[in-house]
Scaffold this active site. Structure first.
Site, PDB file in Angstrom:
ATOM      1  CB  SER A  27      -0.852  -0.026   1.276  1.00 19.81           C
ATOM      2  OG  SER A  27      -1.438   1.220   1.492  1.00 19.81           O
TER       3      SER A  27
ATOM      4  CE  LYS B  15      -1.739  -4.551   3.417  1.00 14.12           C
ATOM      5  NZ  LYS B  15      -1.996  -5.892   2.921  1.00 14.12           N
TER       6      LYS B  15
ATOM      7  CE1 TYR C  28      -4.239  -2.840   5.549  1.00 13.55           C
ATOM      8  CE2 TYR C  28      -3.800  -0.507   5.165  1.00 13.55           C
ATOM      9  CZ  TYR C  28      -4.044  -1.776   4.668  1.00 13.55           C
ATOM     10  OH  TYR C  28      -4.082  -1.993   3.317  1.00 13.55           O
TER      11      TYR C  28
HETATM   12  P1  NAD Z   1     -11.123  -7.102   1.165  1.00 14.56           P
HETATM   13  O1  NAD Z   1     -11.351  -7.059   2.611  1.00 14.56           O
HETATM   14  O2  NAD Z   1     -12.284  -6.914   0.251  1.00 14.56           O
HETATM   15  O3  NAD Z   1     -10.403  -8.487   0.768  1.00 14.56           O
HETATM   16  C1  NAD Z   1      -9.531  -9.153   1.656  1.00 14.56           C
HETATM   17  C2  NAD Z   1     -10.011 -10.590   1.756  1.00 14.56           C
HETATM   18  O4  NAD Z   1      -9.162 -11.314   2.642  1.00 14.56           O
HETATM   19  C3  NAD Z   1     -11.435 -10.719   2.302  1.00 14.56           C
HETATM   20  O5  NAD Z   1     -12.205 -11.509   1.408  1.00 14.56           O
HETATM   21  C4  NAD Z   1     -11.266 -11.416   3.664  1.00 14.56           C
HETATM   22  O6  NAD Z   1     -12.362 -12.264   3.967  1.00 14.56           O
HETATM   23  C5  NAD Z   1      -9.967 -12.172   3.443  1.00 14.56           C
HETATM   24  N1  NAD Z   1      -9.207 -12.473   4.669  1.00 14.56           N
HETATM   25  C6  NAD Z   1      -8.858 -11.627   5.662  1.00 14.56           C
HETATM   26  N2  NAD Z   1      -8.139 -12.276   6.597  1.00 14.56           N
HETATM   27  C7  NAD Z   1      -8.015 -13.565   6.173  1.00 14.56           C
HETATM   28  C8  NAD Z   1      -7.389 -14.725   6.699  1.00 14.56           C
HETATM   29  N3  NAD Z   1      -6.756 -14.714   7.884  1.00 14.56           N
HETATM   30  N4  NAD Z   1      -7.454 -15.881   5.999  1.00 14.56           N
HETATM   31  C9  NAD Z   1      -8.122 -15.923   4.806  1.00 14.56           C
HETATM   32  N5  NAD Z   1      -8.743 -14.864   4.272  1.00 14.56           N
HETATM   33  C10 NAD Z   1      -8.678 -13.686   4.937  1.00 14.56           C
HETATM   34  O7  NAD Z   1      -9.970  -6.034   0.814  1.00 14.56           O
HETATM   35  P2  NAD Z   1      -9.439  -5.517  -0.587  1.00 14.56           P
HETATM   36  O8  NAD Z   1      -9.783  -4.082  -0.702  1.00 14.56           O
HETATM   37  O9  NAD Z   1      -9.796  -6.447  -1.677  1.00 14.56           O
HETATM   38  O10 NAD Z   1      -7.875  -5.583  -0.304  1.00 14.56           O
HETATM   39  C11 NAD Z   1      -7.071  -6.685  -0.708  1.00 14.56           C
HETATM   40  C12 NAD Z   1      -5.666  -6.464  -0.211  1.00 14.56           C
HETATM   41  O11 NAD Z   1      -5.168  -5.222  -0.720  1.00 14.56           O
HETATM   42  C13 NAD Z   1      -5.560  -6.363   1.315  1.00 14.56           C
HETATM   43  O12 NAD Z   1      -4.374  -7.002   1.726  1.00 14.56           O
HETATM   44  C14 NAD Z   1      -5.482  -4.873   1.554  1.00 14.56           C
HETATM   45  O13 NAD Z   1      -4.821  -4.583   2.747  1.00 14.56           O
HETATM   46  C15 NAD Z   1      -4.688  -4.415   0.341  1.00 14.56           C
HETATM   47  N6  NAD Z   1      -4.902  -2.995   0.023  1.00 14.56           N
HETATM   48  C16 NAD Z   1      -6.173  -2.525  -0.134  1.00 14.56           C
HETATM   49  C17 NAD Z   1      -6.368  -1.157  -0.404  1.00 14.56           C
HETATM   50  C18 NAD Z   1      -7.772  -0.608  -0.543  1.00 14.56           C
HETATM   51  O14 NAD Z   1      -7.932   0.608  -0.402  1.00 14.56           O
HETATM   52  N7  NAD Z   1      -8.785  -1.417  -0.836  1.00 14.56           N
HETATM   53  C19 NAD Z   1      -5.272  -0.301  -0.525  1.00 14.56           C
HETATM   54  C20 NAD Z   1      -3.989  -0.822  -0.389  1.00 14.56           C
HETATM   55  C21 NAD Z   1      -3.808  -2.173  -0.115  1.00 14.56           C
HETATM   56  N1  UFG Z   2     -12.488  11.367   2.860  1.00 16.65           N
HETATM   57  C1  UFG Z   2     -13.501  12.257   3.158  1.00 16.65           C
HETATM   58  N2  UFG Z   2     -14.666  11.762   3.644  1.00 16.65           N
HETATM   59  C2  UFG Z   2     -14.891  10.427   3.847  1.00 16.65           C
HETATM   60  C3  UFG Z   2     -13.843   9.513   3.532  1.00 16.65           C
HETATM   61  C4  UFG Z   2     -12.652  10.014   3.048  1.00 16.65           C
HETATM   62  O1  UFG Z   2     -13.344  13.474   2.991  1.00 16.65           O
HETATM   63  O2  UFG Z   2     -15.973  10.047   4.306  1.00 16.65           O
HETATM   64  C5  UFG Z   2     -11.227  11.888   2.294  1.00 16.65           C
HETATM   65  C6  UFG Z   2     -10.008  11.600   3.165  1.00 16.65           C
HETATM   66  O3  UFG Z   2      -9.833  12.603   4.133  1.00 16.65           O
HETATM   67  C7  UFG Z   2      -8.898  11.572   2.105  1.00 16.65           C
HETATM   68  C8  UFG Z   2      -9.599  11.009   0.854  1.00 16.65           C
HETATM   69  O4  UFG Z   2     -10.990  11.230   1.073  1.00 16.65           O
HETATM   70  O5  UFG Z   2      -8.470  12.883   1.810  1.00 16.65           O
HETATM   71  C9  UFG Z   2      -9.363   9.515   0.647  1.00 16.65           C
HETATM   72  O6  UFG Z   2      -9.692   8.808   1.848  1.00 16.65           O
HETATM   73  P1  UFG Z   2      -9.851   7.216   1.882  1.00 16.65           P
HETATM   74  O7  UFG Z   2     -10.240   6.839   3.259  1.00 16.65           O
HETATM   75  O8  UFG Z   2     -10.738   6.765   0.764  1.00 16.65           O
HETATM   76  O9  UFG Z   2      -8.409   6.692   1.504  1.00 16.65           O
HETATM   77  P2  UFG Z   2      -6.995   6.933   2.234  1.00 16.65           P
HETATM   78  O10 UFG Z   2      -6.131   7.643   1.245  1.00 16.65           O
HETATM   79  O11 UFG Z   2      -7.156   7.543   3.552  1.00 16.65           O
HETATM   80  O12 UFG Z   2      -6.527   5.426   2.482  1.00 16.65           O
HETATM   81  C10 UFG Z   2      -6.628   4.421   1.481  1.00 16.65           C
HETATM   82  C11 UFG Z   2      -6.869   3.065   2.131  1.00 16.65           C
HETATM   83  C12 UFG Z   2      -5.676   2.628   2.929  1.00 16.65           C
HETATM   84  C13 UFG Z   2      -4.445   2.710   2.120  1.00 16.65           C
HETATM   85  C14 UFG Z   2      -4.295   4.075   1.501  1.00 16.65           C
HETATM   86  C15 UFG Z   2      -3.130   4.148   0.586  1.00 16.65           C
HETATM   87  O13 UFG Z   2      -7.991   3.104   2.980  1.00 16.65           O
HETATM   88  O14 UFG Z   2      -5.852   1.285   3.288  1.00 16.65           O
HETATM   89  O15 UFG Z   2      -5.468   4.388   0.747  1.00 16.65           O
HETATM   90  O16 UFG Z   2      -3.163   3.064  -0.286  1.00 16.65           O
HETATM   91  F1  UFG Z   2      -3.382   2.465   2.895  1.00 16.65           F
END
Ligand code: NAD
Ligand code: UFG
Length: 340
Positions: free
Chosen positions: A125, A154, A150
């Site tokens: 991330s 990562k 979190y």
């Molecule tokens: P998500 O929660 O939709 O998917 C993660 C999946 O992992 C879920 O289906 C959950 O049931 C499963 N899971 C969690 N713990 C587990 C375990 N112990 N064993 C087996 N399964 C397990 O999230 P996502 O948005 O699809 O994210 C996927 C990956 O990308 C995650 O590692 C997340 O941290 C990373 N990531 C997401 C974002 C974002 O903004 N969505 C940003 C950066 C990184």
């Molecule tokens: N924001 C609002 N209102 C809301 C939600 C978000 O104004 O209700 C704003 C936040 O302040 C920020 C922007 O929208 O300026 C994006 O916020 P998000 O929560 O959508 O995303 P972040 O950038 O905070 O974080 C996301 C994921 C993290 C990841 C990060 C970088 O949630 O897991 O991107 O990859 F680590």
């Protein structure tokens, strides 16, 4: 290649399955369904046009369960999405986050190597950069202080996987640092399905638009950005999914360690996103300005040139596609997936 997809029932995993099959790969999904619904996998199979995606309800911390999956399949690589991802919850429950994300990955990687599978793509991330030293962020930008457990999972797992590769060069480790994934498959059949009140901007916007929430709170309008609201690098989840397909090609070339930013390189503010959503979809999104959210930074967007040069990957979808496809999913599935 035959790919083990951990967390494959989740948001990014389900979209990646489609792109894997389109590229000629096959996949087996392993997920404990703690944050997902098996309906997503049914719909993925329907989009791909196959009867079903092989699925095991197994936790990555369950060594025995993993062993059974490896006994039944031979994997060329693992795409490792499984993990807990709620920033705020991680502050409340640090032990659970370290145990699930780090403990789980350690078990997974051990079972992989014992079964001769030493290729992994890991979901990292942009959060590992902390408050970044340079904008746009390149992969040379030093990692920073994370503001929550979190983020630390990562950052630490990146180190763990790199150390394992250094000790045993048979491993190929690709760390993909995702920026802000949004959007949904253009079919509108799969998308992001958060539990409870969404933490992230886009699902909050779509839930306001569909009438489930009254108004969006914009967290701060006094940042040092063009309109004062936070700027991020939003990336369409289908583009993000394709980055994993490109990363598999790097693994086939024995890349060793590869670290890549996965974003578009464009920074959009909160108000840019809201205005694009209203313009493209013709629906209103009431909002009001609220105080800054703790831990947020002003600006975060990347330079994605390394992924283009080395993986041949770049984003194809723009902001209008992102807001259109997010709304298409939410408007057709106002309550997300039906309960299993
Ligand atoms: P998500 O929660 O939709 O998917 C993660 C999946 O992992 C879920 O289906 C959950 O049931 C499963 N899971 C969690 N713990 C587990 C375990 N112990 N064993 C087996 N399964 C397990 O999230 P996502 O948005 O699809 O994210 C996927 C990956 O990308 C995650 O590692 C997340 O941290 C990373 N990531 C997401 C974002 C974002 O903004 N969505 C940003 C950066 C990184
Ligand atoms: N924001 C609002 N209102 C809301 C939600 C978000 O104004 O209700 C704003 C936040 O302040 C920020 C922007 O929208 O300026 C994006 O916020 P998000 O929560 O959508 O995303 P972040 O950038 O905070 O974080 C996301 C994921 C993290 C990841 C990060 C970088 O949630 O897991 O991107 O990859 F680590």
């Amino acid at each position: 290649m035959n790919i083990l997809v951990t967390g494959g029932a989740g948001f990014i995993g389900s979209h990646t399955l489609i792109e894997l099959y389109k590229a000629g790969h096959t996949a087996v999904v392993l997920d404990n369904l703690s944050n997902s619904n098996p309906e997503a996998l049914k719909r993925v199979a329907e989009i791909i046009g196959i009867r079903e995606i092989p699925f095991y309800k197994v936790d990555i911390r369950d060594r025995e369960g993993l062993g059974k999956v490896f006994a039944e399949h031979r994997f060329d690589a693992c795409i490792h999405f499984a993990g807990l991802k709620a920033v705020g919850e991680s502050v409340e429950k640090p032990w659970e986050y370290y145990e699930n994300n780090i403990g789980g990955t350690l078990v997974l990687v051990d079972v992989m190597r014992k079964n001769g599978c030493k290729n992994i793509i890991f979901s990292s991330s942009a959060t590992v950069y902390g408050d970044p030293e340079e904008i746009p962020i390149t992969e040379n930008c030093p990692k920073g202080q994370c503001t929550n457990p979190y983020g630390w999972t990562k950052s630490m797992l990146e180190q763990v996987l790199m150390d394992i590769q250094k000790a045993d060069p048979e491993w190929n480790v690709v760390l993909l640092r995702y920026f802000n994934p949004v959007g949904a498959h253009p079919s509108g059949r799969i998308g992001e399905n958060p539990n409870g009140i969404p933490n992230n901007l886009m699902p909050y916007i779509t839930q306001v638009a569909v009438g489930k929430r009254k108004e969006l709170g914009v967290f701060g309008n006094d940042y040092n950005t063009p309109d004062g609201t936070g700027v991020r690098d939003y990336i369409h989840v289908v583009d993000l999914a394709n980055a994993h397909v490109c990363a598999l090609q790097a693994i086939e070339r024995n890349c060793g360690i590869g670290i890549y930013n996965v974003g578009t390189g464009n920074g959009y503010s909160v108000l840019d996103m809201v205005k694009a959503f209203i313009r493209v979809n013709g629906v209103d999104v009431p909002y009001s300005i609220k105080p800054r959210r703790a831990g947020d930074i002003a600006t975060c967007y990347c330079n994605p040139a390394k992924a283009k040069a080395e993986l041949g990957w770049e984003a194809n979808y723009g902001i209008d596609d992102m807001v259109r496809d997010s709304w298409h999913w939410q408007s057709q599935n106002p309550d997300g997936y039906p309960e299993a």
